[in-house]
Design a protein around this motif. Structure first.
Motif, PDB file in Angstrom:
ATOM      1  N   GLU A 215       0.792  -1.223   0.000  1.00 13.91           N
ATOM      2  CA  GLU A 215       0.000   0.000   0.000  1.00 13.91           C
ATOM      3  C   GLU A 215       0.828   1.278   0.000  1.00 13.91           C
ATOM      4  O   GLU A 215       0.336   2.336  -0.387  1.00 13.91           O
ATOM      5  N   SER A 254       1.956   7.317  -0.252  1.00  7.75           N
ATOM      6  CA  SER A 254       1.077   6.385  -0.951  1.00  7.75           C
ATOM      7  C   SER A 254       1.638   6.209  -2.359  1.00  7.75           C
ATOM      8  O   SER A 254       2.370   7.066  -2.881  1.00  7.75           O
ATOM      9  N   TRP A 255       1.289   5.108  -2.983  1.00  6.10           N
ATOM     10  CA  TRP A 255       1.761   4.892  -4.350  1.00  6.10           C
ATOM     11  C   TRP A 255       1.233   5.954  -5.306  1.00  6.10           C
ATOM     12  O   TRP A 255       1.866   6.258  -6.326  1.00  6.10           O
ATOM     13  N   GLU A 256       0.090   6.548  -4.984  1.00  6.12           N
ATOM     14  CA  GLU A 256      -0.454   7.630  -5.830  1.00  6.12           C
ATOM     15  C   GLU A 256       0.493   8.825  -5.867  1.00  6.12           C
ATOM     16  O   GLU A 256       0.469   9.622  -6.814  1.00  6.12           O
ATOM     17  N   ASN A 257       1.340   8.940  -4.832  1.00  2.17           N
ATOM     18  CA  ASN A 257       2.282  10.073  -4.759  1.00  2.17           C
ATOM     19  C   ASN A 257       3.712   9.644  -5.058  1.00  2.17           C
ATOM     20  O   ASN A 257       4.662  10.275  -4.603  1.00  2.17           O
ATOM     21  N   ASP A 259       5.403  10.066  -7.544  1.00  5.52           N
ATOM     22  CA  ASP A 259       6.150  11.067  -8.321  1.00  5.52           C
ATOM     23  C   ASP A 259       6.461  12.325  -7.519  1.00  5.52           C
ATOM     24  O   ASP A 259       6.806  13.362  -8.091  1.00  5.52           O
ATOM     25  N   THR A 260       6.398  12.242  -6.186  1.00 12.77           N
ATOM     26  CA  THR A 260       6.656  13.418  -5.338  1.00 12.77           C
ATOM     27  C   THR A 260       8.042  14.002  -5.577  1.00 12.77           C
ATOM     28  O   THR A 260       8.219  15.219  -5.589  1.00 12.77           O
ATOM     29  N   LYS A 283       2.309  -1.007 -10.190  1.00 16.78           N
ATOM     30  CA  LYS A 283       1.758   0.257  -9.702  1.00 16.78           C
ATOM     31  C   LYS A 283       1.939   1.292 -10.825  1.00 16.78           C
ATOM     32  O   LYS A 283       3.073   1.673 -11.145  1.00 16.78           O
ATOM     33  N   THR A 285       1.662   4.440 -11.134  1.00 14.29           N
ATOM     34  CA  THR A 285       2.389   5.677 -10.829  1.00 14.29           C
ATOM     35  C   THR A 285       3.886   5.439 -10.719  1.00 14.29           C
ATOM     36  O   THR A 285       4.686   6.340 -10.977  1.00 14.29           O
TER      37      THR A 285
END
Length: 328
Positions: A215, A254-257, A259-260, A283, A285
């Protein structure tokens, strides 16, 4: 990420910079003659006293692997040393797992009864958080410490060469010869590899170092990992996360981020408890990151043994990977 099981999943080794040679036997911290009283002051400031030099040493695998390279042969190990297929876990280094007893292979597994039966003289482990011995279960600590003295080596807040030097000091106190040809040759390799690591090309690369789970992903905070801190102090451009977790060591994303942080190269935790790169590729992203699309994803050997052999290998392999990469 929380301290404890979370650290097991994502924690790694740590670092900084000034070269510190291992202290010789007979230094103020230790008295190591084979006959007569033996004393050693560990990184907790704890003075350990034995009627004679410890001969039956039990060690957490990281400590065992470091001591092995300096010439000490533990009688037993605990912590990750055997994979599910029966082969060696990389964390055990050069330790011959057919010649040492096992008293635990995973987190919170420590066979106290077997430990007692081995009649140990000393237990050695690293310490990441406070004075807590790595992989020694808190519920069994009091019993374990009644069986034999424990010796802790601090793995955070010190330079990589300093930690290696401390393990050398422990090994010397246990009777190892720090002037043995294999030890001096390994130190020469380590020094040469450290000097060679940073070139105008490798210095120009932005490097993200991370671990992954189902996650979440974790971005290394260099200050809390001796090896990464050392890479940075040598001159590599390592990403420093903006919001380090309360426990230190990482920033959790989170994997959604994913590309931070921008990066030309990504180094991924190669330990068995971390998600593999092929799993991370599922994933979206992560898969679309420039470094991933360019194939510039390489292994980060977290929790490598703190010996000159161990980190000479790491530094040489890292250079071999970085010279293949390009600025994106």
């Amino acid at each position: 990420m929380a301290v404890g099981l979370g650290l097991v999943f994502a924690l790694a080794a740590c670092g900084s910079g000034t070269e510190t040679a291992p202290a010789a036997s007979g230094s103020p911290a230790a008295s190591s003659s084979a006959a007569g009283p033996w004393t050693f002051t560990d990184d907790r400031g704890k003075k350990i006293e034995r009627p004679e030099r410890p001969a039956r040493v039990v060690a957490q695998v990281g400590a065992a692997a470091a001591l092995w390279d300096f010439g000490v042969r533990p009688v037993a190990v605990f912590g990750p040393h055997r994979l599910k297929d029966g082969t060696r876990d990389p964390q055990v280094g050069n330790v011959d797992i057919t010649k040492v007893e096992s008293i635990g292979n995973v987190w919170d597994e420590f066979n106290v009864e077997k430990y007692i039966s081995l009649q140990p003289d000393l237990l050695v482990s690293g310490m990441y958080t406070g004075d807590t011995l790595w992989y020694v279960p808190e519920k069994s600590t009091s019993t374990i410490e009644q069986v034999a003295p424990t010796l802790g080596v601090r793995l955070v807040g010190k330079s990589l060469p300093e930690i290696i030097g401390k393990y050398g000091e422990v090994a010397a106190a246990l009777g190892a010869d720090l002037n043995a040809p294999e030890v001096t040759a390994a130190k020469a390799r380590f020094d040469a590899a450290a000097k060679a690591l940073v070139t105008p090309e490798t210095k120009n690369l932005k490097i993200l170092i991370m671990s992954g789970g189902p996650e979440m992903m974790w971005v290394v905070n260099p200050d809390d990992h001796a090896d990464v801190r050392y890479f940075k102090e040598l001159g590599l451009d390592v990403v420093v996360p903006d919001k380090v977790d309360e426990a230190g060591f990482w920033e959790t994303l989170s994997w959604e981020n994913a590309d931070t942080y921008e990066a030309d190269v990504i180094l991924v935790d190669a330990r068995t408890q971390s998600m593999r790169v092929d799993e991370m590729m599922k994933k979206p992203t992560f898969a679309k990151l420039p470094a991933v699309k360019a194939g510039q994803v390489y292994a980060w050997h977290a929790e490598e043994r703190y010996s000159y052999q161990g980190y000479a290998d790491v530094l040489e392999k890292l250079l071999a990977d970085l010279v293949k990469a390009k600025k994106l």
